[in-house]
Design an enzyme around this catalytic site. Structure first.
Site, PDB file in Angstrom:
ATOM      1  N   GLU A  80      51.546  13.981  50.468  1.00 58.30           N
ATOM      2  CA  GLU A  80      50.713  14.671  49.458  1.00 58.30           C
ATOM      3  C   GLU A  80      50.723  16.179  49.741  1.00 58.30           C
ATOM      4  O   GLU A  80      50.311  16.610  50.829  1.00 58.30           O
ATOM      5  CB  GLU A  80      49.287  14.113  49.489  1.00 58.30           C
ATOM      6  CG  GLU A  80      48.450  14.594  48.321  1.00 58.30           C
ATOM      7  CD  GLU A  80      47.052  13.981  48.306  1.00 58.30           C
ATOM      8  OE1 GLU A  80      46.877  12.823  48.735  1.00 58.30           O
ATOM      9  OE2 GLU A  80      46.121  14.683  47.869  1.00 58.30           O
ATOM     10  N   LYS A 258      38.260   9.195  50.897  1.00 58.33           N
ATOM     11  CA  LYS A 258      39.724   9.320  50.769  1.00 58.33           C
ATOM     12  C   LYS A 258      40.142  10.685  51.302  1.00 58.33           C
ATOM     13  O   LYS A 258      41.161  10.805  51.988  1.00 58.33           O
ATOM     14  CB  LYS A 258      40.132   9.134  49.310  1.00 58.33           C
ATOM     15  CG  LYS A 258      41.627   8.978  49.098  1.00 58.33           C
ATOM     16  CD  LYS A 258      42.330  10.270  48.814  1.00 58.33           C
ATOM     17  CE  LYS A 258      43.810  10.039  48.536  1.00 58.33           C
ATOM     18  NZ  LYS A 258      44.546  11.294  48.319  1.00 58.33           N
ATOM     19  N   ASP A 274      48.324   2.768  64.548  1.00 57.09           N
ATOM     20  CA  ASP A 274      48.242   1.867  63.400  1.00 57.09           C
ATOM     21  C   ASP A 274      47.188   2.414  62.439  1.00 57.09           C
ATOM     22  O   ASP A 274      45.997   2.182  62.601  1.00 57.09           O
ATOM     23  CB  ASP A 274      47.867   0.464  63.927  1.00 57.09           C
ATOM     24  CG  ASP A 274      47.691  -0.550  62.818  1.00 57.09           C
ATOM     25  OD1 ASP A 274      47.717  -0.170  61.634  1.00 57.09           O
ATOM     26  OD2 ASP A 274      47.523  -1.738  63.152  1.00 57.09           O
ATOM     27  N   HIS A 371      45.451  23.014  44.431  1.00 56.86           N
ATOM     28  CA  HIS A 371      46.421  21.921  44.356  1.00 56.86           C
ATOM     29  C   HIS A 371      47.629  22.282  43.521  1.00 56.86           C
ATOM     30  O   HIS A 371      48.737  21.926  43.841  1.00 56.86           O
ATOM     31  CB  HIS A 371      45.764  20.709  43.682  1.00 56.86           C
ATOM     32  CG  HIS A 371      45.143  19.772  44.662  1.00 56.86           C
ATOM     33  ND1 HIS A 371      44.965  18.445  44.392  1.00 56.86           N
ATOM     34  CD2 HIS A 371      44.675  19.973  45.899  1.00 56.86           C
ATOM     35  CE1 HIS A 371      44.388  17.878  45.422  1.00 56.86           C
ATOM     36  NE2 HIS A 371      44.205  18.772  46.347  1.00 56.86           N
TER      37      HIS A 371
HETATM   38  C1  MEV Z   1      42.523  14.405  47.191  1.00 57.42           C
HETATM   39  O1  MEV Z   1      43.630  13.856  47.892  1.00 57.42           O
HETATM   40  C2  MEV Z   1      41.261  14.320  48.017  1.00 57.42           C
HETATM   41  C3  MEV Z   1      39.988  14.804  47.321  1.00 57.42           C
HETATM   42  O2  MEV Z   1      39.852  14.111  46.081  1.00 57.42           O
HETATM   43  C4  MEV Z   1      38.837  14.515  48.252  1.00 57.42           C
HETATM   44  C5  MEV Z   1      37.463  14.739  47.628  1.00 57.42           C
HETATM   45  O3  MEV Z   1      37.320  14.669  46.384  1.00 57.42           O
HETATM   46  O4  MEV Z   1      36.520  14.931  48.415  1.00 57.42           O
HETATM   47  C6  MEV Z   1      40.093  16.258  47.004  1.00 57.42           C
END
Ligand code: MEV
Length: 422
Positions: A80, A258, A274, A371
């Protein structure tokens, strides 16, 4: 090769033979065949079944991740585009305010031997309790070298779960990842129980590593939070809102977590651990009170932002593919990490840095501003831009109000036309 051999004998073949069969079966072009062959390694065939090639991912580093006063360079492996950029941003800002403080944590893995409770659970539990020392002896006899190193099965915990009883073996695996050790010990105890007429349901490591919790905290001064448009105190308040939202809304909590795992998984892969084990443990821990919540908490205390996170972090610096993969070994040279405890502290800190960078962006400019520039590079490559054209195309894409493949193709054609006219 007949259909039966295809289905049943594939694993017996060499990687070359497997690639040939796939090429014939799926009409792979000569370029595709060469790609599979060029990426293949000797190690891969020793690691996985039905091996055909290595699938590579980009590796980059986070620099200046300060944990307990020590500055780390930490390799990350991830596809990513924004993950390593965000991790560096978070690590740098937090380092300015003193970095991360990681508590010293105790570390034990859990081997579960689950049995049927039978008709008289109380009697069974009493019998199990009386035999705890025997279970520990059997477990340690199954893997004596661990005890010699000062580790081994240390404690038994008995839990009644529905119509089952779980005999949890708490095992110190020293510096190792330890899954095989734990499973060997659990199976040895299971064997003993079976011999004593008890119906064993399963014997396996639990990835819910609540006996290997790692806590990390950090403070961020308002001056390190501010953007050109927003002062630090306002950014801090908005980050706290986001943190509270992740505590009450599982939809937001999942994305919040995430973001934390973006960095953790990438560091886990680079360190040969792992990562699926850490992922599953983290999400189970996020639901420990019956609702899935954000794993980090951000608060304002004494006019500064304070973050904290606790995660199950049963990582190791020995075992699995760590000693086999020369890139993994090199990564330990770069990160300078020597113990499992140190790795747990650094990786958990990285998770908090990653989370901080994401929610600071969400609290201020939004995530797309940072991004998109990175996404544009991928888009440029996907429409066929050469290395010499990528930067130029990214700059042109950043100036557009709407960007898609068609726009990228059109701009690339313009760049090429301009350069042919020069
Ligand atoms: C993107 O890979 C991760 C985010 O969505 C985490 C978040 O929203 O806190 C930017």
């Amino acid at each position: 090769m007949s259909k039966t051999q295809w289905a049943h004998g594939f694993y017996r073949l060499t990687p070359e033979q497997r690639r040939q069969i796939l090429a014939d079966q799926y009409y792979l072009s000569s370029t595709e065949q060469s790609l599979l062959a060029e990426q293949a390694s000797k190690l891969g065939n020793n690691l996985v079944e039905n091996y055909i090639t290595d699938y590579s991912l980009p590796e980059g580093v986070v620099t200046g991740l300060v944990v307990n006063g020590k500055s780390y360079t930490l390799p990350l492996v991830v596809e990513e585009p924004s993950v390593i950029a965000a991790a560096n941003n978070g690590a740098r800002r937090i380092a300015k305010s003193g970095g991360f403080y990681a508590e010293t944590s105790s570390r034990a893995l859990v081997g579960q031997v689950v049995i049927d409770q039978g008709e008289d659970p109380v009697k069974k539990i009493n019998w199990l309790k009386k035999n705890e020392t025997t279970f520990l002896e059997i477990a340690n006899a199954a893997h004596p070298s661990m005890k010699k190193r000062g580790g081994g099965a240390k404690k038994v915990r008995i839990r009644q779960v529905g119509r089952f009883i779980s005999i949890d073996l708490l095992i110190d695996v020293c510096q190792a990842m330890g899954a095989n050790t734990v499973n060997t010990m659990a199976e040895a105890v299971a064997h003993y129980l079976t011999e004593n007429g008890i119906n064993v349901v399963t014997a396996i490591l639990s990835n819910y590593a609540t006996d290997s919790l790692q806590t990390v905290t950090c403070k961020v001064a308002y001056r390190d939070l501010a953007t050109k448009q927003m002062d630090g105190a306002e950014v801090a308040r908005r980050i706290v809102d986001l943190s509270e939202l992740a505590q009450v809304d599982p939809y937001r909590a999942t994305t919040h977590n995430k973001g934390i795992m973006n960095g953790i998984d990438a560091a886990m892969i680079a360190s040969g651990n792992d990562w699926r084990a850490i992922e599953s443990g983290a999400h189970a821990y996020a639901s420990r009170n019956g609702q899935y919540r954000g794993l980090s908490i951000w608060k304002i205390i004494d006019n500064q932002l304070e973050g904290s996170i606790t995660l199950p972090m049963p990582v190791g610096v020995i075992g699995g593919s760590i000693g086999l993969n020369s890139l993994t070994k090199l990564n330990y040279h770069l990160n300078g990490i020597e113990t499992a405890q140190e790795l747990a502290a650094v990786i958990t800190s990285l998770g908090l840095a990653q989370n901080f960078a994401a929610i600071r962006a969400l609290a201020t400019t939004g995530i797309q501003a940072g991004h998109m520039k990175l996404q544009y590079r991928s888009l440029a490559i996907s429409v066929g831009a050469k290395q010499t054209e990528v930067e130029q195309l990214v700059t042109k894409l950043s100036q557009q109000s709407h960007v898609d493949q068609e726009v990228a193709k059109r701009l690339l054609a313009t760049i090429r036309k301009e350069s042919s006219n020069e």
